[in-house]
Design an enzyme around this catalytic site. Structure first.
Site, short mmCIF file in Angstrom:
data_model
loop_
_atom_site.label_atom_id
_atom_site.label_comp_id
_atom_site.label_asym_id
_atom_site.label_seq_id
_atom_site.Cartn_x
_atom_site.Cartn_y
_atom_site.Cartn_z
N GLU A 494 6.81 -12.04 6.49
CA GLU A 494 6.58 -11.81 7.91
C GLU A 494 5.47 -12.74 8.39
O GLU A 494 4.39 -12.73 7.81
CB GLU A 494 6.19 -10.34 8.11
CG GLU A 494 7.30 -9.39 7.69
CD GLU A 494 6.79 -8.02 7.24
OE1 GLU A 494 5.62 -7.68 7.52
OE2 GLU A 494 7.57 -7.29 6.61
N ILE A 552 2.94 -2.57 0.75
CA ILE A 552 3.74 -2.85 -0.46
C ILE A 552 4.50 -1.59 -0.88
O ILE A 552 5.50 -1.66 -1.58
CB ILE A 552 2.87 -3.39 -1.60
CG1 ILE A 552 3.75 -4.17 -2.58
CG2 ILE A 552 2.11 -2.28 -2.32
CD1 ILE A 552 2.98 -5.02 -3.55
N HIS A 592 -5.20 -1.27 6.61
CA HIS A 592 -5.58 -2.67 6.34
C HIS A 592 -6.79 -2.72 5.43
O HIS A 592 -7.55 -3.67 5.44
CB HIS A 592 -5.87 -3.42 7.65
CG HIS A 592 -4.68 -3.49 8.55
ND1 HIS A 592 -4.36 -2.49 9.43
CD2 HIS A 592 -3.70 -4.41 8.67
CE1 HIS A 592 -3.24 -2.79 10.08
NE2 HIS A 592 -2.83 -3.96 9.63
#
Ligand SMILES: Cc1ncc(C[n+]2csc(CCOP(=O)(O)OP(=O)(O)O)c2C)c(N)n1
Ligand SMILES: [Mg+2]
Length: 803
Positions: A494, A552, A592
């Site tokens: 991406e 993931i 994040h």
């Protein structure tokens, strides 16, 4: 009825008849194996059985269209297909039921996989690639429904890449991209996200893929109404169909008992996919399950009488037989004779397979009985040992487990005795265990010279007065060299292509290397990994990018079920040199900032997991990985891209060693082990500790799987006698793993003067903002205070209580 399919064009009636009868033979052979195979489970010789009965006919058609160089990515129903291609014999099938551990006898996995999982060999004995264009290829099956789909995408995409990429040596992998990747899936499994994600991605990418849906209306006991919108997969997928204006899928629907229609459909599908690189779905309906789903239950429990009757009438083999008779291809007598012969043939194969299975450990039994007898004779515990021996005599067909148990338990009765008979029994036991264990444990990683941990370190070279640059520049310029040096390398993910990834580690490279090699993808982590898996299986060197480590988990199933165990489950007959690139550890907020390294190292054994502290180390890992053929996950430090690093001269060449720790600060008082972003915190804490007279040694683990294969950490602990492992995973996560490695594997416990500790993040996900980070993740003060407290405990005079 039409008996002049394309397949019969240009051939004589005799040839046509021969072809039909040869297909019928395989259908019956496969069915007979299913029937007798199930019995082997019911009598206890095999533990579980799942067979291809009721799906024979379409598989014969698929086999006809399947060419050298093509790939299958299917599931447990495909035994007829494998038999039709000559890749599976009845004896192989029985060996897989018995779990024979000799790869010569059980070629699909040497007993590691339950039956119904198929593989072909991609590698020579020395681990190098075979010429895959000269054989028919099956990627190794997995049991997870739809788990074969992501890989299928990559297998198909490889053809497209080989057709497009310049300067790639395709000689062993592709003939100008003319290979089709054939997927098979059960109707119920099309409800899985993996299936739908793969369909969409294949439609976007326009790759030569043919997906067959074996539709028997059920998924174990659950009927169609629960699986597909409108109860019809073709209808459900109709929006994907190509039109004259817009690319999409070719959609075919065909009844599973209709021989000629099937032959047409598969030939058609093959041409479209192979020549046009357009994906095709073949929805094969009206299939059945004559024996129910598997050996673990009977379908009479959940199917109505009407349904069971319908299944009997429409069994594809039965209808094929009727068609052969109706069309006068041959007589009832000839078919009956053929069927009888096949039953004989399968019975014989079954008998031989069982005898061969026993022969793998039968001689050991005889020897062990003799040794037990001799030892019993010498021992005051004669009666106990004789009992074990007699039990083994009574057990004519013992498992290896039962022999190991007998020997190991008998040795307990010999504690304190010294005589040659005992020694012989002990030696036998040690040898037996040593020989047997690898049959179950070998080939998790490459055991040959090309193993990742064997790639020698090449240090970065710096010129005098080297400029310091942002870390991402080192990564970018190294990638540039890497793609120059490796024409078969490609990266995708991406935002990976046009902008050169979200942190610009690939900035400008799409302009230089093109949109195929530096590619954007849709937002679909599972199939990004699938693309990488399939392309790696076909000789390309994909780097699959997962934008942030926290995402993931979407792809974790494919990584753990497929990538990480591929070498293991194929007994080293296939390899998947896939590099997964991602970025993680502390940045901001719950999604994040994660560092779930424990979750990853425990689910991805079979891969290498590398957590470099800066971009030079990271670049060096990519260079190392390009020299090996093993799968790896590299986690770059999210907060490191803009930190300054010296730029090495030998970009593209220097190699960070895998499995080796690095001491980044030497010290004498305590050993601090960490990795990734946390290492910078630890280095800062070590500086501040020096100010209060504590000299810490700081070690960067760098590679978590495997951790420190040279056992350098214990050497440090031997010097300092104290140990703390620090990371930003949850408590008891990766830090606990590292601690176990150091204490248990490296034996560091014997050198400790203080209790060993771990410092980790809090158990919750990391909160947002700078304060969220401070109160969620370990900080410099946490490390300082924990180390100080350890020193205080051991020497309170020198280090009085802090707070
Ligand atoms: C991810 C996953 N969930 C559940 C299962 C258990 N399971 C095995 S086969 C099966 C049904 C599959 O039905 P279908 O796809 O129609 O294939 P069929 O067996 O009917 O050919 C299920 C639920 C599994 N193997 N994997
Ligand atoms: Mg089904």
């Amino acid at each position: 009825m039409d008996i002049s399919p394309k397949t019969s064009n240009d051939i004589s009636f005799d040839d046509f008849k021969t072809q039909i009868l040869s297909d019928y033979k395989i259908a019956v052979l496969s069915r007979t194996c299913s029937l007798l195979g199930r019995k082997e489970v019911l009598t206890g010789k095999a533990k579980f059985g799942i067979f291809g009965d009721g799906k024979e006919l379409p598989q014969l058609a698929m086999a006809k269209a399947f060419k050298n160089g093509d790939w299958r990515s299917g599931y447990y129903r495909d035994q007829t297909f494998m038999m039709a291609l000559g890749l599976l014999t009845p004896k192989d099938l029985f060996h897989s039921l018995y779990a024979t551990t000799d790869i010569e006898m059980e070629p699909m996995s040497a007993g590691r996989q339950m039956g119904g999982h198929y593989v072909t060999y991609s590698l020579n004995e020395d681990g190098s690639w075979k010429n895959l264009t000269q054989q028919k290829n099956s990627s190794a099956d997995i049991s997870c429904t739809a788990g074969q789909m992501p890989r299928l995408l990559g297998l198909a995409q490889a053809s497209k890449m080989y057709r497009k990429l310049k300067n790639v040596d395709a000689s062993k992998f592709s003939d100008n991209g003319n290979e089709v990747a054939w997927g098979t899936i059960g109707n119920a499994s099309t409800s899985e996200g993996m299936f739908l994600e793969t369909i969409n991605a294949a439609g976007v990418l326009q790759v030569p893929m043919v997906i067959s849906i074996w539709d028997d209306d059920y998924g174990i006991s659950v009927p169609a109404e629960y699986h597909a919108t409108k109860e019809d997969i073709s209808e459900m997928l109709s929006g994907f169909e190509r039109t004259s204006e817009k690319p999409g899928f070719e959609m075919l629907k065909v009844k599973g008992w209709d021989y000629t229609a099937l032959m047409h459909a598969y030939e058609n599908a093959s041409d479209i996919a192979r020549e046009e690189h357009v994906p095709v779905v073949i929805h094969v309906t009206e299939l059945t399950q004559p024996q129910g789903h598997s050996s673990s239950g009977s379908h009479e429990r959940y199917k109505s009488k009407e349904r069971l009757n319908w299944e009997r009438e429409n069994d594809c083999n039965k209808r094929f037989r009727e068609w052969i008779l109706e069309t006068g291809i041959t007589s009832e007598e000839e078919l009956s004779a053929l069927e009888k012969n096949i039953t004989k043939q399968v019975r014989l194969a079954k008998k031989e397979a069982w005898a061969e299975y026993l022969s793998t450990h039968g001689p050991h039994r005889k020897k062990l009985i003799a040794l037990l007898e001799a030892a019993a004779h010498k021992s005051p515990n004669k009666n106990f040992i004789s009992k074990i021996k007699n039990d083994l005599i009574a057990n004519e067909e013992p498992l290896k487990k039962e022999m190991a148990q007998a020997a190991r338990r008998a040795i307990r009765y010999l504690i304190g005795e010294t005589h040659p008979q005992k020694e012989e029994l002990v030696n036998w036991t040690n040898n037996f265990l040593q020989d047997t264990q690898p049959k179950y444990s070998a080939d998790l990683y490459n055991e040959g010279p090309n193993r990742a941990t064997n790639i020698p370190e090449i240090k970065p070279i710096y010129e005098d007065g080297t400029e310091e640059v942002d870390g991402r520049i080192i990564l970018r310029d190294n990638f540039e060299k890497l793609f120059e040096n490796n024409p078969n390398a490609l990266v995708f993910g991406e935002d990976t292509g046009n902008i050169g990834d979200v942190n610009q580690g690939l900035e400008g490279l799409q302009n230089k290397f093109g949109k195929d090699r530096i590619a954007d993808t849709g937002i679909r982590e599972t199939t990004i990994i699938g693309q990488g898996t399939g392309m790696a299986l076909r000789g390309l060197r994909p780097i699959a990018e997962i934008q942030y480590l926290d995402y993931i988990f979407y792809a974790l199933a494919t990584l753990t079920d497929d990538v990480a165990c591929l070498r293991y489950r194929t007994f080293g007959k296939q390899k998947v040199p896939l590099i997964v690139r991602t970025r993680g550890h502390r940045l901001e907020g719950i999604w994040h900032s994660g560092s779930p390294m424990g979750a990853l190292i425990h689910s991805l054994r079979g891969m290498y997991i590398l957590s470099p502290r800066n971009m030079t180390q990271a670049a060096g890992f990519y260079n190392t990985l390009m020299k090996t053929d093993e799968p790896a996950l590299v986690i770059e430090s999210l907060n490191g891209y803009r930190l300054k690093e010296k730029k090495p001269q030998n970009l593209g060449d220097f190699c960070t060693p895998i499995g080796k720790v690095e001491t980044v600060k030497s010290g004498t008082d305590i050993t601090l082990v960490s990795y990734g972003s946390t290492l910078r915190i630890v280095e800062q804490a070590a500086k501040e500790l020096l100010e209060v007279g504590i000299d810490a040694e700081v070690i960067d683990a760098q590679t978590l799987l495997p951790f420190d294969i040279y056992h350098d950490t214990v050497k440090s602990v031997e010097k300092t006698s104290r140990l703390v492992v620090i990371d930003e995973d949850v408590p008891g996560g990766c830090s606990a793993y590292i601690l176990t490695e150091i204490l248990e594997k490296q034996g560091a416990y014997q050198f400790l003067d203080s209790a060993p500790h771990t410092i980790s993040a809090k158990a919750h996900r990391p909160a947002y903002g700078s304060d969220g980070d401070y109160f969620s993740k370990p900080n410099t003060e946490d490390v300082f205070e924990k180390v100080y407290a350890i020193m205080h405990e051991s020497d309170p005079d020198s280090f009085p209580k802090l707070r």
